[in-house]
Write a protein that holds these residues in place. Structure first.
Motif, mmCIF file in Angstrom:
data_model
loop_
_atom_site.group_PDB
_atom_site.id
_atom_site.type_symbol
_atom_site.label_atom_id
_atom_site.label_comp_id
_atom_site.label_asym_id
_atom_site.label_seq_id
_atom_site.Cartn_x
_atom_site.Cartn_y
_atom_site.Cartn_z
ATOM 1 N N ALA A 20 -36.959 2.510 -10.076
ATOM 2 C CA ALA A 20 -36.025 3.633 -10.259
ATOM 3 C C ALA A 20 -34.582 3.150 -10.100
ATOM 4 O O ALA A 20 -33.696 3.509 -10.891
ATOM 5 C CB ALA A 20 -36.330 4.735 -9.251
ATOM 6 N N GLU A 21 -34.353 2.310 -9.093
ATOM 7 C CA GLU A 21 -33.007 1.776 -8.845
ATOM 8 C C GLU A 21 -32.570 0.833 -9.975
ATOM 9 O O GLU A 21 -31.415 0.855 -10.407
ATOM 10 C CB GLU A 21 -32.972 1.049 -7.505
ATOM 11 N N GLN A 22 -33.517 0.012 -10.457
ATOM 12 C CA GLN A 22 -33.238 -0.907 -11.571
ATOM 13 C C GLN A 22 -32.791 -0.154 -12.822
ATOM 14 O O GLN A 22 -31.841 -0.548 -13.498
ATOM 15 C CB GLN A 22 -34.505 -1.701 -11.921
ATOM 16 N N ILE A 23 -33.491 0.947 -13.118
ATOM 17 C CA ILE A 23 -33.145 1.725 -14.316
ATOM 18 C C ILE A 23 -31.778 2.388 -14.125
ATOM 19 O O ILE A 23 -30.947 2.417 -15.036
ATOM 20 C CB ILE A 23 -34.225 2.778 -14.638
ATOM 21 N N ALA A 24 -31.529 2.897 -12.924
ATOM 22 C CA ALA A 24 -30.237 3.544 -12.640
ATOM 23 C C ALA A 24 -29.078 2.561 -12.791
ATOM 24 O O ALA A 24 -27.946 2.964 -13.051
ATOM 25 C CB ALA A 24 -30.252 4.126 -11.228
ATOM 26 N N ASP A 25 -29.370 1.258 -12.652
ATOM 27 C CA ASP A 25 -28.328 0.226 -12.724
ATOM 28 C C ASP A 25 -28.021 -0.255 -14.148
ATOM 29 O O ASP A 25 -27.121 -1.074 -14.331
ATOM 30 C CB ASP A 25 -28.735 -0.995 -11.889
ATOM 31 N N ILE A 26 -28.763 0.223 -15.157
ATOM 32 C CA ILE A 26 -28.586 -0.365 -16.499
ATOM 33 C C ILE A 26 -27.314 0.101 -17.202
ATOM 34 O O ILE A 26 -26.827 -0.559 -18.105
ATOM 35 C CB ILE A 26 -29.812 -0.115 -17.420
ATOM 36 N N LEU A 27 -26.763 1.232 -16.785
ATOM 37 C CA LEU A 27 -25.545 1.725 -17.438
ATOM 38 C C LEU A 27 -24.330 0.920 -16.988
ATOM 39 O O LEU A 27 -24.239 0.498 -15.841
ATOM 40 C CB LEU A 27 -25.332 3.209 -17.121
ATOM 41 N N SER A 28 -23.368 0.741 -17.894
ATOM 42 C CA SER A 28 -22.194 -0.084 -17.580
ATOM 43 C C SER A 28 -21.148 0.664 -16.756
ATOM 44 O O SER A 28 -20.289 0.059 -16.145
ATOM 45 C CB SER A 28 -21.541 -0.570 -18.879
ATOM 46 N N LYS A 30 -18.742 2.336 -17.954
ATOM 47 C CA LYS A 30 -17.434 2.154 -18.592
ATOM 48 C C LYS A 30 -17.244 3.140 -19.740
ATOM 49 O O LYS A 30 -18.135 3.321 -20.566
ATOM 50 C CB LYS A 30 -17.310 0.733 -19.139
ATOM 51 N N GLY A 31 -16.066 3.780 -19.794
ATOM 52 C CA GLY A 31 -15.724 4.617 -20.926
ATOM 53 C C GLY A 31 -16.168 6.067 -20.804
ATOM 54 O O GLY A 31 -16.069 6.826 -21.768
ATOM 55 N N TYR A 32 -16.637 6.457 -19.641
ATOM 56 C CA TYR A 32 -17.054 7.855 -19.435
ATOM 57 C C TYR A 32 -17.068 8.166 -17.941
ATOM 58 O O TYR A 32 -17.161 7.266 -17.106
ATOM 59 C CB TYR A 32 -18.452 8.098 -20.034
ATOM 60 N N GLU A 33 -16.981 9.450 -17.619
ATOM 61 C CA GLU A 33 -16.983 9.870 -16.213
ATOM 62 C C GLU A 33 -18.215 10.695 -15.862
ATOM 63 O O GLU A 33 -18.419 11.049 -14.705
ATOM 64 C CB GLU A 33 -15.719 10.692 -15.919
ATOM 65 N N ASN A 34 -19.031 11.020 -16.870
ATOM 66 C CA ASN A 34 -20.218 11.847 -16.645
ATOM 67 C C ASN A 34 -21.469 11.169 -17.174
ATOM 68 O O ASN A 34 -21.425 10.477 -18.198
ATOM 69 C CB ASN A 34 -20.066 13.200 -17.371
ATOM 70 N N VAL A 35 -22.591 11.395 -16.474
ATOM 71 C CA VAL A 35 -23.899 10.911 -16.928
ATOM 72 C C VAL A 35 -24.878 12.071 -16.876
ATOM 73 O O VAL A 35 -24.897 12.834 -15.902
ATOM 74 C CB VAL A 35 -24.400 9.746 -16.046
ATOM 75 N N LEU A 36 -25.666 12.194 -17.929
ATOM 76 C CA LEU A 36 -26.696 13.232 -17.993
ATOM 77 C C LEU A 36 -28.062 12.571 -17.887
ATOM 78 O O LEU A 36 -28.427 11.749 -18.719
ATOM 79 C CB LEU A 36 -26.592 14.003 -19.316
ATOM 80 N N GLU A 37 -28.808 12.932 -16.836
ATOM 81 C CA GLU A 37 -30.177 12.442 -16.704
ATOM 82 C C GLU A 37 -31.122 13.477 -17.310
ATOM 83 O O GLU A 37 -31.095 14.647 -16.947
ATOM 84 C CB GLU A 37 -30.555 12.206 -15.238
ATOM 85 N N ILE A 38 -31.964 13.022 -18.226
ATOM 86 C CA ILE A 38 -32.943 13.905 -18.868
ATOM 87 C C ILE A 38 -34.279 13.773 -18.149
ATOM 88 O O ILE A 38 -34.774 12.664 -17.943
ATOM 89 C CB ILE A 38 -33.108 13.550 -20.357
ATOM 90 N N GLY A 39 -34.853 14.904 -17.758
ATOM 91 C CA GLY A 39 -36.175 14.905 -17.130
ATOM 92 C C GLY A 39 -36.227 14.227 -15.775
ATOM 93 O O GLY A 39 -37.018 13.312 -15.569
ATOM 94 N N PRO A 40 -35.400 14.650 -14.818
ATOM 95 C CA PRO A 40 -35.355 13.980 -13.507
ATOM 96 C C PRO A 40 -36.595 14.207 -12.640
ATOM 97 O O PRO A 40 -36.809 13.474 -11.668
ATOM 98 C CB PRO A 40 -34.118 14.591 -12.841
ATOM 99 N N GLY A 41 -37.392 15.236 -12.954
ATOM 100 C CA GLY A 41 -38.586 15.508 -12.135
ATOM 101 C C GLY A 41 -38.208 15.830 -10.709
ATOM 102 O O GLY A 41 -37.500 16.798 -10.436
ATOM 103 N N PHE A 99 -19.863 11.171 -22.302
ATOM 104 C CA PHE A 99 -20.872 11.060 -21.243
ATOM 105 C C PHE A 99 -21.991 10.128 -21.693
ATOM 106 O O PHE A 99 -22.222 9.931 -22.894
ATOM 107 C CB PHE A 99 -21.441 12.444 -20.888
ATOM 108 N N ALA A 100 -22.669 9.522 -20.717
ATOM 109 C CA ALA A 100 -23.816 8.661 -21.007
ATOM 110 C C ALA A 100 -25.098 9.443 -20.748
ATOM 111 O O ALA A 100 -25.098 10.448 -20.027
ATOM 112 C CB ALA A 100 -23.772 7.415 -20.131
ATOM 113 N N ILE A 101 -26.199 8.976 -21.329
ATOM 114 C CA ILE A 101 -27.518 9.591 -21.103
ATOM 115 C C ILE A 101 -28.443 8.543 -20.506
ATOM 116 O O ILE A 101 -28.423 7.367 -20.895
ATOM 117 C CB ILE A 101 -28.108 10.123 -22.425
ATOM 118 N N ILE A 102 -29.258 8.990 -19.551
ATOM 119 C CA ILE A 102 -30.266 8.116 -18.950
ATOM 120 C C ILE A 102 -31.492 8.963 -18.627
ATOM 121 O O ILE A 102 -31.389 10.187 -18.505
ATOM 122 C CB ILE A 102 -29.698 7.409 -17.689
#
Length: 261
Positions: A20-28, A30-41, A99-102
């Motif tokens: 879970a931590e590894q996946i959370a670390d894949i975003l850079s 850079k270039g955005y202030e918001n992240v949207l997580e889809i399906g957080p459970g 925004f980024a998506i993860i």
């Protein structure tokens, strides 16, 4: 309280903290202030996203998961959206902000999530997360491989893609029957193609609709001129044509259509 995984929603909850931590670390970041997580459970990855410098938002269609998140992640508050990602107007949520998506994406709608991201690419510079391994490989596939297809071309026209690592079924509850794969997409500088988006999609989908045939046969339904069909590209199968090749072909077809009017 815990949430029961629902088969009809394609839910497989990640149970391994390090992944879970590894996946959370894949975003850079850079270039955005918001992240949207889809399906957080139940928020297995959410807690790691909340440690980052960006502002985390989550979208979850499962009412039980929404209730769990509201009870356990009080500081997320109004940034928990109990909605369907495929139907929500992302402009309303982010007011034209980048925004980024993860996410750990539900297998049954993962391709649709990618296509919707492409539609909103002007807002989404980065996209990453976990898919069924086969789908992640298809998105990142290079020309010439058996996995290269419609989703490869349509995604790579707008994003640079990279397959990162494989995740076994044993770290999920319930475990899926196949491996999962984590990948990342980073938007290219050019948001728009030098051709019609609609025609580009039509050409790609028509070509791969009969992927074993030469392009001359698979694109027959487009009623192209004999002069155009004499080009070398029509002697190839669709999996042998690069993304740039499909863009160039679409430009030729546009020109051909105008000259034949």
């Amino acid at each position: 309280m815990s949430v029961r995984a629902k088969k009809h929603l394609g839910q497989h909850f990640l149970t391994d903290e390090s992944i879970a931590e590894q996946i959370a670390d894949i975003l850079s970041e850079k270039g955005y202030e918001n992240v949207l997580e889809i399906g957080p459970g139940m928020g297995m990855m959410t807690k790691y996203l909340l440690q980052k410098k960006y502002t985390t938002h989550v979208i979850e269609i499962d009412d039980e998961s929404v209730e769990y998140l509201q009870a356990h992640y009080l500081h997320l508050g109004p940034r928990i959206y109990g909605k369907d990602f495929l139907k929500i107007d992302l402009n309303d949520v982010f007011k034209d902000q980048q925004f980024a998506i993860i996410g750990n994406f539900p297998y049954n709608i993962s391709s649709q999530i990618v296509f919707r991201t492409i539609d909103f690419r002007a807002l989404i510079p980065e996209f990453g997360g976990m898919f069924q391994k086969e789908v992640a490989q298809r998105i990142c596939a290079a020309p010439g491989s058996k996995t290269y297809g419609i989703i490869s071309v349509l995604t790579q026209a707008y994003y640079d893609t990279e397959y990162l690592f494989t995740v076994p079924p044993t770290v999920f509850n319930p475990p899926p029957k196949v491996d999962s794969g984590v990948m990342i997409m980073k938007r290219k500088k050019d948001l728009f193609l030098p051709v019609s988006d609609k025609l580009f999609k039509q050409v790609v989908k028509t070509a791969f609709g009969q992927r074993r045939k030469m392009m001359r046969s698979s694109l027959k339904s487009l009623n192209l001129s004999d002069e155009l069909r004499a080009q070398d590209i029509f002697n190839k199968r669709p999996e042998q044509v690069s993304v740039e090749g499909f863009i160039e072909l679409t430009a030729l077809i546009e020109k051909d259509g105008i000259s034949n009017q």
